[in-house]
Design a protein around this motif. Sequence first.
Motif, PDB file in Angstrom:
ATOM      1  N   UNK A 154      -4.037  -4.551  -6.368  1.00 40.75           N
ATOM      2  CA  UNK A 154      -3.437  -3.421  -5.664  1.00 40.75           C
ATOM      3  C   UNK A 154      -2.005  -3.741  -5.244  1.00 40.75           C
ATOM      4  N   UNK A 155      -1.795  -4.938  -4.740  1.00 37.48           N
ATOM      5  CA  UNK A 155      -0.450  -5.342  -4.333  1.00 37.48           C
ATOM      6  C   UNK A 155       0.516  -5.271  -5.506  1.00 37.48           C
ATOM      7  N   UNK A 164       4.617   2.128  -0.790  1.00 40.63           N
ATOM      8  CA  UNK A 164       4.410   1.361   0.431  1.00 40.63           C
ATOM      9  C   UNK A 164       2.932   1.154   0.729  1.00 40.63           C
ATOM     10  N   UNK A 165       2.644   0.109   1.469  1.00 42.59           N
ATOM     11  CA  UNK A 165       1.282  -0.145   1.937  1.00 42.59           C
ATOM     12  C   UNK A 165       1.197   0.254   3.416  1.00 42.59           C
ATOM     13  N   UNK A 196       1.667  -7.376   4.674  1.00 43.93           N
ATOM     14  CA  UNK A 196       2.236  -7.326   3.339  1.00 43.93           C
ATOM     15  C   UNK A 196       3.113  -6.096   3.189  1.00 43.93           C
ATOM     16  N   UNK A 197       4.321  -6.299   2.659  1.00 43.40           N
ATOM     17  CA  UNK A 197       5.240  -5.197   2.389  1.00 43.40           C
ATOM     18  C   UNK A 197       5.401  -5.072   0.883  1.00 43.40           C
ATOM     19  N   UNK A 201      10.043   0.011   2.589  1.00 48.74           N
ATOM     20  CA  UNK A 201       9.630   0.527   3.890  1.00 48.74           C
ATOM     21  C   UNK A 201       8.165   0.168   4.118  1.00 48.74           C
ATOM     22  N   UNK A 202       7.737   0.300   5.366  1.00 48.95           N
ATOM     23  CA  UNK A 202       6.335   0.050   5.691  1.00 48.95           C
ATOM     24  C   UNK A 202       5.900   0.970   6.824  1.00 48.95           C
TER      25      UNK A 202
END
Length: 284
Positions: A154-155, A164-165, A196-197, A201-202
Amino acid sequence: MNFSIGCAVWAYKGWVGELYPPGTRAGEFLHLYSRRFTTVEGNTTFYATPNQETVNRWAKETPPGFEFCLKLPRDITHQGLLKPYIPTALTFLAGMRPLGKRLGPIFAQLPPSYAPTLIDDLTSFLEAWPRTTAPLALEVRHPDWFREPHTSNLTQLLETLGVGRVLLDSRPIYTGDDDPQLQSERRKPKLPLQFSVTAPFSLIRFISHPNLAVNQPFMEEWVQQIQQWLQAGTKIYFFVHCPIEERSPNTARHFQKLLEQNGLPVPPLPWNHLQYPPNQLNLW
């Protein structure tokens, strides 16, 4: 601004008398909220899509620099597969475009039933989204997304596509013996937190405990993490939730104070610069 802070909603009657002046009417909530905080999660769009007149009014009632981070409707994200709803999602985005620069990242919150076995479906949906003109963030809730190899898969997908996550931190409400969600209509999931970014942006969703002191160690951890991300040029949207929603605004304000005390380069909170003296923070 590389840092924005706010709550999940703006139309909450329980904030009248503290966040909003006594006697405030519902039609004034957004105008007042947007002059106290710099962003809002916009949970309202999860349950109903606003018409064009409403979206236009949102744009007119909020000042420059304020951003809506709206949640995709559940009719898109909670119907099984995502791919069949790509046209509906793009139609929703088109309806939000009149917000202009006030439209922040939109985010998709997937249900606990949406498992890593559907990653091909998820990939098709994310690839179809116009990510360069409309930033998108993703929140997953199936436990397997937090286990390898699914976490890395997924990352990699999010980083490749620039999605973004959404970081959901529900640790405070699961700390100690009491359950602050007993009177809440919807329980927040208890899932691992991944610092985790995956994009420039996050979005951080901080599920705070009604007792401000319980949140303190987690907030201090977030201060250090946000400092690193801001130094790296990441834009941060920080949203404070609480099972007792009356507490959310002051908790957000307390976190802003922590950031400032630690010397982080965050813009001032508009709430603190109103002409009339704001209410004092308390630890409940």
